[in-house]
Design a protein around this motif. Structure first.
Motif, PDB file in Angstrom:
ATOM      1  N   GLY A  11     -10.539   4.367   5.045  1.00 45.84           N
ATOM      2  CA  GLY A  11      -9.421   3.447   4.879  1.00 45.84           C
ATOM      3  C   GLY A  11      -8.612   3.309   6.155  1.00 45.84           C
ATOM      4  O   GLY A  11      -8.836   4.029   7.143  1.00 45.84           O
ATOM      5  N   ASP A  12      -7.712   2.314   6.160  1.00 49.21           N
ATOM      6  CA  ASP A  12      -6.816   2.061   7.301  1.00 49.21           C
ATOM      7  C   ASP A  12      -7.556   1.736   8.587  1.00 49.21           C
ATOM      8  O   ASP A  12      -7.073   2.024   9.689  1.00 49.21           O
ATOM      9  N   GLU A  13      -8.714   1.143   8.467  1.00 47.98           N
ATOM     10  CA  GLU A  13      -9.516   0.826   9.653  1.00 47.98           C
ATOM     11  C   GLU A  13      -8.945  -0.370  10.409  1.00 47.98           C
ATOM     12  O   GLU A  13      -9.290  -0.586  11.578  1.00 47.98           O
ATOM     13  N   GLY A  14      -8.128  -1.164   9.728  1.00 52.76           N
ATOM     14  CA  GLY A  14      -7.607  -2.393  10.342  1.00 52.76           C
ATOM     15  C   GLY A  14      -8.143  -3.618   9.601  1.00 52.76           C
ATOM     16  O   GLY A  14      -8.233  -4.707  10.172  1.00 52.76           O
ATOM     17  N   LYS A  15      -8.467  -3.419   8.315  1.00 49.53           N
ATOM     18  CA  LYS A  15      -9.021  -4.523   7.510  1.00 49.53           C
ATOM     19  C   LYS A  15      -8.058  -5.702   7.440  1.00 49.53           C
ATOM     20  O   LYS A  15      -8.464  -6.858   7.519  1.00 49.53           O
ATOM     21  N   GLY A  16      -6.756  -5.393   7.295  1.00 49.64           N
ATOM     22  CA  GLY A  16      -5.748  -6.448   7.167  1.00 49.64           C
ATOM     23  C   GLY A  16      -5.812  -7.421   8.335  1.00 49.64           C
ATOM     24  O   GLY A  16      -5.790  -8.637   8.148  1.00 49.64           O
ATOM     25  N   GLY A  39      -2.475  -0.395   1.883  1.00 47.27           N
ATOM     26  CA  GLY A  39      -1.434  -0.944   2.749  1.00 47.27           C
ATOM     27  C   GLY A  39      -2.140  -1.637   3.893  1.00 47.27           C
ATOM     28  O   GLY A  39      -2.742  -0.978   4.729  1.00 47.27           O
ATOM     29  N   HIS A  40      -2.144  -2.969   3.874  1.00 52.63           N
ATOM     30  CA  HIS A  40      -2.869  -3.737   4.891  1.00 52.63           C
ATOM     31  C   HIS A  40      -1.860  -4.425   5.808  1.00 52.63           C
ATOM     32  O   HIS A  40      -1.051  -5.226   5.352  1.00 52.63           O
ATOM     33  N   THR A  41      -1.951  -4.113   7.088  1.00 46.44           N
ATOM     34  CA  THR A  41      -0.956  -4.613   8.033  1.00 46.44           C
ATOM     35  C   THR A  41      -1.478  -5.830   8.786  1.00 46.44           C
ATOM     36  O   THR A  41      -2.602  -5.823   9.272  1.00 46.44           O
ATOM     37  N   THR A 126      -3.137  12.181  -3.455  1.00 47.82           N
ATOM     38  CA  THR A 126      -3.135  10.755  -3.823  1.00 47.82           C
ATOM     39  C   THR A 126      -1.850  10.096  -3.314  1.00 47.82           C
ATOM     40  O   THR A 126      -0.921  10.782  -2.884  1.00 47.82           O
ATOM     41  N   THR A 127      -1.825   8.788  -3.431  1.00 51.03           N
ATOM     42  CA  THR A 127      -0.621   8.060  -3.024  1.00 51.03           C
ATOM     43  C   THR A 127       0.461   8.150  -4.112  1.00 51.03           C
ATOM     44  O   THR A 127       1.572   7.664  -3.908  1.00 51.03           O
ATOM     45  N   GLY A 128       0.114   8.714  -5.264  1.00 47.93           N
ATOM     46  CA  GLY A 128       1.092   8.892  -6.342  1.00 47.93           C
ATOM     47  C   GLY A 128       1.491   7.582  -7.002  1.00 47.93           C
ATOM     48  O   GLY A 128       2.548   7.496  -7.638  1.00 47.93           O
ATOM     49  N   ALA A 221     -10.355  -2.923  -0.207  1.00 45.75           N
ATOM     50  CA  ALA A 221      -9.273  -1.973   0.078  1.00 45.75           C
ATOM     51  C   ALA A 221      -9.895  -0.583   0.194  1.00 45.75           C
ATOM     52  O   ALA A 221     -11.050  -0.378  -0.171  1.00 45.75           O
ATOM     53  N   GLN A 222      -9.129   0.343   0.743  1.00 46.60           N
ATOM     54  CA  GLN A 222      -9.608   1.701   1.016  1.00 46.60           C
ATOM     55  C   GLN A 222     -10.850   1.645   1.927  1.00 46.60           C
ATOM     56  O   GLN A 222     -10.991   0.713   2.688  1.00 46.60           O
ATOM     57  N   GLY A 223     -11.744   2.622   1.796  1.00 47.55           N
ATOM     58  CA  GLY A 223     -12.919   2.638   2.671  1.00 47.55           C
ATOM     59  C   GLY A 223     -14.090   3.258   1.943  1.00 47.55           C
ATOM     60  O   GLY A 223     -13.932   3.836   0.852  1.00 47.55           O
ATOM     61  N   VAL A 236     -11.397  11.241  -3.258  1.00 51.75           N
ATOM     62  CA  VAL A 236     -11.692   9.805  -3.193  1.00 51.75           C
ATOM     63  C   VAL A 236     -10.641   9.051  -4.002  1.00 51.75           C
ATOM     64  O   VAL A 236      -9.785   9.674  -4.643  1.00 51.75           O
ATOM     65  N   THR A 237     -10.738   7.743  -4.009  1.00 50.89           N
ATOM     66  CA  THR A 237      -9.896   6.959  -4.898  1.00 50.89           C
ATOM     67  C   THR A 237     -10.720   6.663  -6.155  1.00 50.89           C
ATOM     68  O   THR A 237     -11.853   7.131  -6.282  1.00 50.89           O
ATOM     69  N   SER A 238     -10.175   5.888  -7.092  1.00 48.73           N
ATOM     70  CA  SER A 238     -10.843   5.772  -8.396  1.00 48.73           C
ATOM     71  C   SER A 238     -11.561   4.447  -8.603  1.00 48.73           C
ATOM     72  O   SER A 238     -11.806   4.054  -9.735  1.00 48.73           O
TER      73      SER A 238
HETATM   74  P1  IMO Z   1      -6.167   0.957   2.625  1.00 48.19           P
HETATM   75  O1  IMO Z   1      -6.615  -0.193   1.753  1.00 48.19           O
HETATM   76  C1  IMO Z   1      -6.245   5.249   3.327  1.00 48.19           C
HETATM   77  C2  IMO Z   1      -6.420   7.830  -0.220  1.00 48.19           C
HETATM   78  C3  IMO Z   1      -5.209   8.697  -0.546  1.00 48.19           C
HETATM   79  C4  IMO Z   1      -5.901   9.895  -1.175  1.00 48.19           C
HETATM   80  C5  IMO Z   1      -7.050   9.240  -1.959  1.00 48.19           C
HETATM   81  C6  IMO Z   1      -6.750   9.028  -3.437  1.00 48.19           C
HETATM   82  O2  IMO Z   1      -4.823   0.751   3.224  1.00 48.19           O
HETATM   83  O3  IMO Z   1      -7.230   1.320   3.601  1.00 48.19           O
HETATM   84  P2  IMO Z   1      -5.212   7.294  -4.753  1.00 48.19           P
HETATM   85  O4  IMO Z   1      -3.730   7.070  -4.694  1.00 48.19           O
HETATM   86  O5  IMO Z   1      -6.020   6.096  -4.407  1.00 48.19           O
HETATM   87  O6  IMO Z   1      -5.658   7.926  -6.028  1.00 48.19           O
HETATM   88  O7  IMO Z   1      -5.485   8.403  -3.592  1.00 48.19           O
HETATM   89  O8  IMO Z   1      -7.286   7.990  -1.336  1.00 48.19           O
HETATM   90  N1  IMO Z   1      -6.135   6.377  -0.084  1.00 48.19           N
HETATM   91  C7  IMO Z   1      -6.131   5.726   1.097  1.00 48.19           C
HETATM   92  N2  IMO Z   1      -6.273   6.179   2.360  1.00 48.19           N
HETATM   93  N3  IMO Z   1      -6.087   3.932   3.102  1.00 48.19           N
HETATM   94  C8  IMO Z   1      -5.967   3.455   1.843  1.00 48.19           C
HETATM   95  O9  IMO Z   1      -5.957   2.133   1.559  1.00 48.19           O
HETATM   96  C9  IMO Z   1      -5.943   4.372   0.769  1.00 48.19           C
HETATM   97  N4  IMO Z   1      -5.820   4.255  -0.575  1.00 48.19           N
HETATM   98  C10 IMO Z   1      -5.964   5.489  -1.074  1.00 48.19           C
HETATM   99  O10 IMO Z   1      -4.500   9.043   0.626  1.00 48.19           O
HETATM  100  O11 IMO Z   1      -6.482  10.690  -0.176  1.00 48.19           O
END
Ligand code: IMO
Ligand code: GDP
Ligand code: MG
Length: 423
Positions: A11-16, A39-41, A126-128, A221-223, A236-238
């Motif tokens: 995630g956060d690679e610069g997709k936005g 969070g996409h910037t 997690t991001t909570g 989103a994410q990676g 991971v995310t869900s």
């Molecule tokens: P973008 O789209 C980076 C990470 C969280 C945590 C794990 C699970 O901006 O790339 P979650 O709240 O999804 O259950 O958290 O995933 N995480 C991300 N890390 N970029 C994101 O999104 C992320 N979305 C979730 O930090 O390790």
């Protein structure tokens, strides 16, 4: 042309930034998974926009921006985003479309997300934001969907049923007082009224668009390594973050996807817990974090930083069917004497050239590096490949060799103009 943009790392690679650029040539921009954990910037004329739910193409006039069925929506966050964009003069009402099948994040999802983190032996970090519990309810077949908020009696039944079960769990397992029906009911019915103007059949809308030869951009989103199946589980995310998620999360068929663009940072970052084979030592991590402003766009947490890991990105290319790559944040590596790229892992005397799915191996493996000379010149100005210093060109060539995939975009700054396009 229908294009999927996918993150190849954590995630956060610069997709936005890439979505924003490619939106200019698209008609529809569609989020297909995740929620406001993203969070996409996008930086335009020095103004920074951070999108959590609304597709990053919204800054382009006239483009239709969709939230597909695979997304989970926290209504209060979406309303805030709509209001803030509207205040900046961006027209939303005719351009935002939300699938009725989107699952809604409720207050109990957010609290459960936070409480579970305090109870677990291994925190995920997690991001909570309630993402995991909301997707869990979807799979458990007790989720509440956007369309349910439009029907008072359906919503009432579903919410009561959920609260009967969940309040018991909150009290008995977590010693939490639970949630009052009327408060959530009134609040979410109000959201339903607000969102009714945006709710529609997204798969039908996109099918028509495809028939009319419109161009669709699918915004991941994410990676890849946060994918629920192929990521570094359980850290991971869900949701299904890989490109196949674009079909599941919108109802567009696999045969309609023409192109998959992978976005990779020139190094690696990760927010939250979990293995990270190429992670830097703390002092160096801090220096790169400061130079690359590596702080989470959603939670503000410091991002962990490490060298580029070609074992991971190669796996990503195969999982996603990536046909071309965008390499981001090359400018952050300027000034380093030597740069390392991980080409394999070593574990118990064995060399792994392919990504190992056993978390134990990924956690304990030592990276095998290839080292090259860096470059001293800043990358602030280059607008063409030939203007890049020789060291930077060597780095790009080495990445292409290792990954056997063409790099079509090189990013050297956060702005739209800080971008080099290659054929
Ligand atoms: P973008 O789209 C980076 C990470 C969280 C945590 C794990 C699970 O901006 O790339 P979650 O709240 O999804 O259950 O958290 O995933 N995480 C991300 N890390 N970029 C994101 O999104 C992320 N979305 C979730 O930090 O390790
Ligand atoms: P996303 O989640 O994949 O969209 O990425 P984020 O927006 O969370 O993080 C990427 C950050 O890097 C943002 O602050 C971007 O403005 C910034 N960024 C994107 N490309 C570049 C680049 O080439 N150089 C620099 N220095 N920053 C960049
Ligand atoms: Mg981000």
């Amino acid at each position: 042309m229908n294009t999927v943009i996918v993150g190849t790392q954590w995630g956060d690679e610069g997709k936005g930034k890439i979505i924003d650029i490619l939106s200019a040539d698209s008609d529809y921009i569609v989020r297909y998974q995740g929620g406001n954990n993203a969070g996409h910037t996008v930086v335009v004329d020095d103004k920074e926009y951070i999108f959590h739910l609304i597709p990053s193409g919204i800054l382009h006039k006239g483009k239709i921006c969709c939230l597909g069925n695979g997304v989970v929506v926290d209504p209060a966050v979406l309303i805030k985003e709509i209001e803030s964009l509207s205040k900046s003069g961006i027209e939303i009402d005719t351009r935002l479309k939300i699938s009725g099948l989107v699952h809604v994040i409720l207050p109990y999802h957010k609290i459960l997300d936070q409480l579970r983190e305090t109870k677990r032996k291994y925190r995920i970090g997690t991001t909570g934001r309630g993402i995991g519990p909301c997707y869990a309810d979807k799979i458990n077949r007790c989720g509440i969907r956007m369309i349910d908020l439009l029907n008072e009696s359906v919503f009432k039944d579903k919410l009561r049923d959920n609260l009967n079960e969940k309040n018991e769990i909150f009290k008995k397992v977590f010693g939490h007082h639970g949630f009052k029906f009327s408060r959530i009911y009134d609040e979410y019915l109000r959201y339903g009224k607000i969102f009714s103007r945006y709710i529609c059949n997204i798969s039908g809308l996109l099918r028509k668009a495809i028939k009319n030869k419109k161009d669709i951009l699918f915004e991941g989103a994410q990676g890849t390594f946060l994918d629920i199946d192929f990521g570094t589980y359980p850290f991971v995310t869900s949701s299904s973050t890989i490109s196949a998620g674009a079909c599941i999360g919108t109802g567009v068929s696999v045969s309609a996807i023409d192109r998959v663009v992978g976005v990779a940072k020139a190094y690696t970052t990760r927010v939250g817990e979990g293995p990270f084979p190429t992670e830097f030592e703390p002092a160096f991590a801090e220096a790169i974090r400061a130079k690359g402003s590596e702080f989470g766009a959603t939670t503000g947490r410091p991002r962990r930083c490490g060298w580029f890991d070609s074992v991971m990105v190669k796996e990503s290319i195969l999982l996603n069917g990536i046909t071309e790559l965008a390499i981001m944040k090359m400018d952050v590596l300027s000034g380093l004497k030597r740069i390392k790229i991980c080409t394999a892992y070593k574990y118990k005397g064995k060399i792994f050239k392919e990504f190992p799915y056993d978390l134990e191996v990924i956690t304990r493996a030592k990276p095998v590096y290839k080292e090259i000379n860096g470059w001293s010149k800043t990358l602030a100005l280059p607008r063409s490949y030939n203007q890049l210093p020789a060291g930077a060109r060597d780095y790009i060539s080495l990445l292409e060799d290792l990954l056997q995939t063409k790099i079509t975009i090189i990013s050297v700054g956060s702005g739209r103009l800080d971008t080099i396009f290659l054929d």
